[in-house]
Motif scaffolding. Sequence first.
Motif, PDB file in Angstrom:
ATOM      1  N   VAL A   1       0.815  -1.216   0.000  1.00  0.00           N
ATOM      2  CA  VAL A   1       0.000   0.000   0.000  1.00  0.00           C
ATOM      3  C   VAL A   1       0.846   1.261   0.000  1.00  0.00           C
ATOM      4  O   VAL A   1       0.392   2.311  -0.418  1.00  0.00           O
ATOM      5  N   ASP A   2       2.109   1.128   0.471  1.00  0.00           N
ATOM      6  CA  ASP A   2       2.864   2.363   0.666  1.00  0.00           C
ATOM      7  C   ASP A   2       3.999   2.577  -0.333  1.00  0.00           C
ATOM      8  O   ASP A   2       4.782   3.491  -0.181  1.00  0.00           O
ATOM      9  N   ALA A   3       4.106   1.725  -1.383  1.00  0.00           N
ATOM     10  CA  ALA A   3       5.210   1.900  -2.321  1.00  0.00           C
ATOM     11  C   ALA A   3       4.989   3.156  -3.165  1.00  0.00           C
ATOM     12  O   ALA A   3       3.922   3.332  -3.736  1.00  0.00           O
ATOM     13  N   PRO A   4       5.998   4.034  -3.232  1.00  0.00           N
ATOM     14  CA  PRO A   4       5.823   5.223  -4.077  1.00  0.00           C
ATOM     15  C   PRO A   4       5.826   4.780  -5.534  1.00  0.00           C
ATOM     16  O   PRO A   4       6.594   3.900  -5.920  1.00  0.00           O
ATOM     17  N   SER A   5       4.955   5.353  -6.351  1.00  0.00           N
ATOM     18  CA  SER A   5       4.936   4.911  -7.747  1.00  0.00           C
ATOM     19  C   SER A   5       6.034   5.645  -8.505  1.00  0.00           C
ATOM     20  O   SER A   5       6.319   6.811  -8.239  1.00  0.00           O
TER      21      SER A   5
ATOM     22  N   LEU B   1      17.040  13.122 -11.369  1.00  0.00           N
ATOM     23  CA  LEU B   1      15.830  12.434 -11.853  1.00  0.00           C
ATOM     24  C   LEU B   1      14.553  12.943 -11.181  1.00  0.00           C
ATOM     25  O   LEU B   1      13.501  13.037 -11.806  1.00  0.00           O
ATOM     26  N   ARG B   2      14.664  13.291  -9.885  1.00  0.00           N
ATOM     27  CA  ARG B   2      13.454  13.723  -9.151  1.00  0.00           C
ATOM     28  C   ARG B   2      12.849  14.997  -9.727  1.00  0.00           C
ATOM     29  O   ARG B   2      11.679  15.282  -9.497  1.00  0.00           O
ATOM     30  N   GLN B   3      13.645  15.749 -10.479  1.00  0.00           N
ATOM     31  CA  GLN B   3      13.114  16.996 -11.044  1.00  0.00           C
ATOM     32  C   GLN B   3      12.106  16.708 -12.159  1.00  0.00           C
ATOM     33  O   GLN B   3      11.444  17.617 -12.642  1.00  0.00           O
ATOM     34  N   PHE B   4      12.017  15.451 -12.584  1.00  0.00           N
ATOM     35  CA  PHE B   4      11.125  15.152 -13.698  1.00  0.00           C
ATOM     36  C   PHE B   4       9.896  14.355 -13.259  1.00  0.00           C
ATOM     37  O   PHE B   4       9.222  13.735 -14.054  1.00  0.00           O
ATOM     38  N   ILE B   5       9.635  14.390 -11.944  1.00  0.00           N
ATOM     39  CA  ILE B   5       8.429  13.731 -11.437  1.00  0.00           C
ATOM     40  C   ILE B   5       7.261  14.690 -11.573  1.00  0.00           C
ATOM     41  O   ILE B   5       7.338  15.843 -11.169  1.00  0.00           O
TER      42      ILE B   5
END
Length: 347
Positions: free
Chosen positions: A99-103, A342-346
């Motif tokens: 339930v808690d996995a980040p997509s 990579l996080r900048q493209f979420i």
Amino acid sequence: MEAKLKAILADAQTEAPNVTDRASFEAFKARFVGPRGSLTEAMKGMGAVPKEDKPAVGRLINEAKTGLTALFDEIHSKVEAAELADRLGPAIDPTLPTVDAPSGVLHPIAQVREELVEVFRRIGFNVAEGTEVETEFYCFDALNMPGDHPARDMQDSYYLPAQAEFLNVSKKADERYLLRTHTSTVQVRTMLENKPPIRIVAPGRCFRRDTPDATHSANFHQIEGLYVAESVTLCDLKATLDHFVKAVFGPKARTRLRPSFFPFTEPSFEMDFFSPDLGKLSNRWLEIMGCGLVDPAVFEACGIDPERYSGFAFGMGIERIAMILQGVDDIRYYYQNDLRFLRQFIG
Ligand code: PHE
């Protein structure tokens, strides 16, 4: 004595299925081999056995002992398995999502790839695929670049060892395997397998020997386009690419074609675009793809009649477009997998 020993073993065997936990197992063992156990008692009776019978009785006792030990071992592993199962709890299904996995999200290059491909899909192009390992035929020969053609030097390649047969790519005896240097291989594959009209785009990874720097990577991505039908002209090429550039870089974007050379197109062009909508990201003409009308020699190599059909083809680097759209100034960021990048493209 013999009957007694047989009775002991039979007793143990009938009782064994009822022994399911450690406590009853210990009690069970004691009943036979404990200080007052039935086998222990039987062994004490050895003294009274006449001398000449001793070897035979001794053997019987040993047999009874072996039988019991085997039974004890069996029960012991059952008890241990039951205890383990108890500790682990009910069986779980490891394939269920938590339930808690980040997509996750697509890699920035894949995001741009999808965006570009989508523009062509909407105007009737299908997505085609090839393989990353190719033979010289698909990569060069069929594209009008025979073995001694100087244009092969423009695409310095990674060749694979001759014995790479396991790769399951059909080839002629004297042909070599290589990593594809461009997605134009998919033009050949598509034309060999399909009759016109053909409208495809082929996104994929390519490889060229290159010294990595801010704008070069030995491993990069392209999108190929191919349109084959009756009476396709440069007008169709220009209109299609104009549409593409406006869809990607903004409605005010303009294109221009500059004469160039590719062995598989005639005439050939480099296409530049300029888009005032990009604002700070770009204020000048930028070259983004090679294109042209399919050379008749390519049609012939692929079994398509050049008298009847004509077509256009184009090929562009995805990284280059991604860098423009995403304001990235060094291609190497895309491959380092640094989460801060990579996080900048979420989203
Ligand atoms: N394959 C060429 C390259 O990699 C690009 C291209 C594709 C040019 C199709 C013309 C037509 O540079």
